[in-house]
Design a protein around this motif. Structure first.
Motif, mmCIF file in Angstrom:
data_model
loop_
_atom_site.group_PDB
_atom_site.id
_atom_site.type_symbol
_atom_site.label_atom_id
_atom_site.label_comp_id
_atom_site.label_asym_id
_atom_site.label_seq_id
_atom_site.Cartn_x
_atom_site.Cartn_y
_atom_site.Cartn_z
ATOM 1 N N ARG A 1 -23.859 28.459 17.029
ATOM 2 C CA ARG A 1 -23.800 29.450 17.740
ATOM 3 C C ARG A 1 -22.102 29.988 17.868
ATOM 4 O O ARG A 1 -21.426 29.211 18.082
ATOM 5 C CB ARG A 1 -24.299 29.375 19.260
ATOM 6 C CG ARG A 1 -25.578 29.595 19.329
ATOM 7 C CD ARG A 1 -26.055 29.564 21.017
ATOM 8 N NE ARG A 1 -27.350 29.951 21.015
ATOM 9 C CZ ARG A 1 -27.749 29.741 22.310
ATOM 10 N NH1 ARG A 1 -27.301 29.279 23.366
ATOM 11 N NH2 ARG A 1 -29.094 30.347 22.384
ATOM 12 N N LYS A 2 -22.016 31.409 18.034
ATOM 13 C CA LYS A 2 -20.918 31.928 18.055
ATOM 14 C C LYS A 2 -20.181 31.768 19.544
ATOM 15 O O LYS A 2 -21.172 32.243 20.597
ATOM 16 C CB LYS A 2 -20.614 33.421 17.744
ATOM 17 C CG LYS A 2 -20.442 33.483 16.451
ATOM 18 C CD LYS A 2 -19.697 35.243 16.077
ATOM 19 C CE LYS A 2 -19.515 35.214 14.731
ATOM 20 N NZ LYS A 2 -19.467 36.793 14.592
ATOM 21 N N LYS A 3 -18.891 31.306 19.807
ATOM 22 C CA LYS A 3 -18.584 31.353 21.026
ATOM 23 C C LYS A 3 -18.242 32.751 21.668
ATOM 24 O O LYS A 3 -17.658 33.462 21.103
ATOM 25 C CB LYS A 3 -17.126 30.563 21.000
ATOM 26 C CG LYS A 3 -17.408 29.019 21.595
ATOM 27 C CD LYS A 3 -15.942 28.449 21.938
ATOM 28 C CE LYS A 3 -16.106 27.137 22.439
ATOM 29 N NZ LYS A 3 -14.806 26.512 22.827
ATOM 30 N N ARG A 4 -18.960 32.751 22.856
ATOM 31 C CA ARG A 4 -18.756 34.276 23.368
ATOM 32 C C ARG A 4 -17.614 34.493 24.128
ATOM 33 O O ARG A 4 -17.249 33.505 25.161
ATOM 34 C CB ARG A 4 -20.079 34.541 24.205
ATOM 35 C CG ARG A 4 -20.327 35.783 24.482
ATOM 36 C CD ARG A 4 -21.679 36.035 25.244
ATOM 37 N NE ARG A 4 -21.763 37.288 25.710
ATOM 38 C CZ ARG A 4 -22.974 37.750 26.467
ATOM 39 N NH1 ARG A 4 -23.635 36.822 27.069
ATOM 40 N NH2 ARG A 4 -22.781 38.919 26.776
ATOM 41 N N MET A 5 -16.861 35.169 24.023
ATOM 42 C CA MET A 5 -15.332 35.414 24.732
ATOM 43 C C MET A 5 -15.737 35.928 25.853
ATOM 44 O O MET A 5 -16.392 36.929 26.363
ATOM 45 C CB MET A 5 -14.452 36.346 23.915
ATOM 46 C CG MET A 5 -13.639 35.669 22.565
ATOM 47 S SD MET A 5 -12.219 34.994 22.956
ATOM 48 C CE MET A 5 -11.237 36.525 22.595
ATOM 49 N N SER A 6 -15.297 35.559 27.013
ATOM 50 C CA SER A 6 -15.373 36.043 28.379
ATOM 51 C C SER A 6 -14.173 37.001 28.503
ATOM 52 O O SER A 6 -12.942 36.603 28.462
ATOM 53 C CB SER A 6 -15.480 35.121 29.351
ATOM 54 O OG SER A 6 -14.406 34.366 29.276
ATOM 55 N N LEU A 7 -14.473 38.116 29.087
ATOM 56 C CA LEU A 7 -13.476 39.218 29.338
ATOM 57 C C LEU A 7 -13.112 39.135 30.862
ATOM 58 O O LEU A 7 -13.799 39.567 31.805
ATOM 59 C CB LEU A 7 -13.758 40.586 29.009
ATOM 60 C CG LEU A 7 -12.876 41.516 29.137
ATOM 61 C CD1 LEU A 7 -11.565 41.299 28.198
ATOM 62 C CD2 LEU A 7 -13.517 43.102 29.193
ATOM 63 N N ILE A 8 -12.050 38.347 31.246
ATOM 64 C CA ILE A 8 -11.798 38.368 32.743
ATOM 65 C C ILE A 8 -10.517 39.070 33.075
ATOM 66 O O ILE A 8 -9.472 38.755 32.512
ATOM 67 C CB ILE A 8 -11.771 37.075 33.263
ATOM 68 C CG1 ILE A 8 -13.103 36.045 33.027
ATOM 69 C CG2 ILE A 8 -11.494 36.619 34.739
ATOM 70 C CD1 ILE A 8 -13.007 34.521 33.010
ATOM 71 N N VAL A 9 -10.607 40.163 33.842
ATOM 72 C CA VAL A 9 -9.306 40.620 34.667
ATOM 73 C C VAL A 9 -8.475 39.829 35.641
ATOM 74 O O VAL A 9 -9.610 39.668 36.766
ATOM 75 C CB VAL A 9 -9.460 42.052 34.895
ATOM 76 C CG1 VAL A 9 -8.234 42.882 35.273
ATOM 77 C CG2 VAL A 9 -10.288 42.925 33.647
ATOM 78 N N PRO A 10 -7.637 39.286 35.630
ATOM 79 C CA PRO A 10 -7.015 38.781 36.762
ATOM 80 C C PRO A 10 -6.755 39.456 37.875
ATOM 81 O O PRO A 10 -5.806 40.321 37.958
ATOM 82 C CB PRO A 10 -5.833 37.927 36.266
ATOM 83 C CG PRO A 10 -5.262 38.592 35.050
ATOM 84 C CD PRO A 10 -6.617 39.305 34.508
ATOM 85 N N THR A 11 -7.439 39.315 38.947
ATOM 86 C CA THR A 11 -7.327 40.216 40.022
ATOM 87 C C THR A 11 -6.734 39.413 41.472
ATOM 88 O O THR A 11 -6.803 39.940 42.483
ATOM 89 C CB THR A 11 -8.550 41.062 40.472
ATOM 90 O OG1 THR A 11 -9.527 39.941 40.564
ATOM 91 C CG2 THR A 11 -8.873 42.083 39.446
ATOM 92 N N SER A 12 -6.438 38.334 41.148
ATOM 93 C CA SER A 12 -6.140 37.288 42.113
ATOM 94 C C SER A 12 -4.698 38.001 42.973
ATOM 95 O O SER A 12 -4.684 37.646 44.233
ATOM 96 C CB SER A 12 -5.868 36.009 41.814
ATOM 97 O OG SER A 12 -4.958 35.996 40.828
ATOM 98 N N SER A 13 -3.972 38.452 42.221
ATOM 99 C CA SER A 13 -2.773 39.036 42.836
ATOM 100 C C SER A 13 -2.880 40.354 43.446
ATOM 101 O O SER A 13 -1.772 40.947 44.401
ATOM 102 C CB SER A 13 -1.680 39.202 41.846
ATOM 103 O OG SER A 13 -2.212 40.099 40.750
ATOM 104 N N MET A 14 -4.089 41.164 43.394
ATOM 105 C CA MET A 14 -4.159 42.570 43.919
ATOM 106 C C MET A 14 -4.234 42.287 45.594
ATOM 107 O O MET A 14 -3.688 43.391 46.122
ATOM 108 C CB MET A 14 -5.556 42.855 43.628
ATOM 109 C CG MET A 14 -5.638 43.206 42.041
ATOM 110 S SD MET A 14 -4.799 44.833 41.843
ATOM 111 C CE MET A 14 -6.339 45.919 42.174
ATOM 112 N N GLY A 15 -4.631 41.273 45.920
ATOM 113 C CA GLY A 15 -4.719 41.179 47.534
ATOM 114 C C GLY A 15 -3.129 40.994 47.930
ATOM 115 O O GLY A 15 -2.696 41.670 48.836
ATOM 116 N N ASP A 16 -2.344 40.446 47.235
ATOM 117 C CA ASP A 16 -0.899 40.155 47.583
ATOM 118 C C ASP A 16 -0.120 41.735 47.569
ATOM 119 O O ASP A 16 0.589 41.960 48.548
ATOM 120 C CB ASP A 16 -0.290 39.220 46.672
ATOM 121 C CG ASP A 16 -0.729 37.874 46.660
ATOM 122 O OD1 ASP A 16 -1.404 37.509 47.584
ATOM 123 O OD2 ASP A 16 -0.749 37.321 45.721
#
Lengths: 131, 137
Positions: free
Chosen positions: A4-19
């Motif tokens: 099985r091909k590894k599925r790349m997860s697309l995650i946008v880091p939004t943890s700093s948005m609050g700051d």
């Protein structure tokens, strides 16, 4: 065996948005200026012959009790006249705004108008636009 | 021996940024820049030289009282006038196109006149291009 091909997860880091958002709020809180005349009780006069004006450099308010406020401090007619005379050079470009309670009688408002006009500065009488 | 499962106490703060952003958007949309409304009071300048070479023109004079307005443009021509009539009279004079000396409007205010009434008349004169000269006691 099929790998099985590894599925790349697309995650946008939004943890700093609050700051960032809170920093913006803090910036606006520090950068804004509070109205110096917010606590002065004045019933504005109305007229349909007035138009929008620039924000004033100096504002004089005569409240419902006849007390004269200038820069957030209660002043006398003589102090208003003197302050206008001392700032006459700067006030040439930015007229003094005068706000007077609509119910006051002549003896309360006329001395202030005379003091400002005798100081040789331009004066804008402020009020509410009548609909 | 079975180990006790350790519970983790976590607080979900992922929605805080959304709340903060919504607050910012709300304030941006609801804030209106406070523009004061008013009228520049045109007053006669002491530096304006008087022209005595001509016959003095009939200066419009408004006598403002608590219950009525008396308007005159010369002795014996006094007449009672309503605020609307005064407005029309002043606008009809086309003061804007006249030189500063000919734009003078004399204003006499009685002791009992409230500021609202004075304000209406003074802004009316200024709108018509008049220069308000106060008559003192």
């Amino acid at each position: 065996m099929i790998r099985r091909k590894k599925r790349m997860s697309l995650i946008v880091p939004t943890s700093s948005m609050g700051d960032i958002a809170f920093l913006l709020i803090i910036f606006f809180m520090l950068a804004s200026t509070f109205m110096k005349s917010g606590n002065v009780q004045v019933e504005n006069p109305t007229s349909d012959s007035i138009e929008a004006q620039e924000s004033p450099m100096v504002e004089v308010i005569v409240d419902a009790d006849g007390a004269i406020w200038m820069g957030g401090v209660v002043s006398s007619v003589a102090e208003v006249g003197m302050a206008c005379r001392m700032q006459a050079e700067q006030l040439r470009e930015s007229p003094v705004h005068l706000k007077v309670d609509r119910n006051l009688k002549r003896k309360d408002y006329m001395p202030v108008i005379e003091a400002i006009s005798e100081a040789g500065v331009k004066m804008i009488l402020t009020g509410d636009k009548e609909n | 021996m079975k180990k006790k499962e350790r519970r983790e106490a976590t607080m979900d703060v992922s929605s805080f940024s959304d709340i903060a952003n919504l607050l910012i958007i709300f304030f941006i949309l609801t804030t209106s820049l406070a523009h004061p409304f008013g009228k520049l009071l045109q007053m006669p300048s002491a530096a304006t030289p008087e022209d005595n070479s001509q016959k003095a023109p009939k200066i419009p004079t408004i006598n403002l009282m608590a219950d009525r307005i008396v308007y005159t443009e010369g002795e014996g021509a006094e007449r009672e006038i309503t605020p609307n009539e005064l407005h029309a009279e002043l606008l009809g004079k086309n003061l804007h196109s006249k030189p500063q000396n000919d734009r003078l409007v004399m204003l006499e205010v009685a002791e009992e006149v409230a500021y609202q009434r004075y304000y209406e008349v003074v802004t009316m004169v200024s709108e018509a291009g008049g220069v308000v000269a106060m008559i003192g006691d």
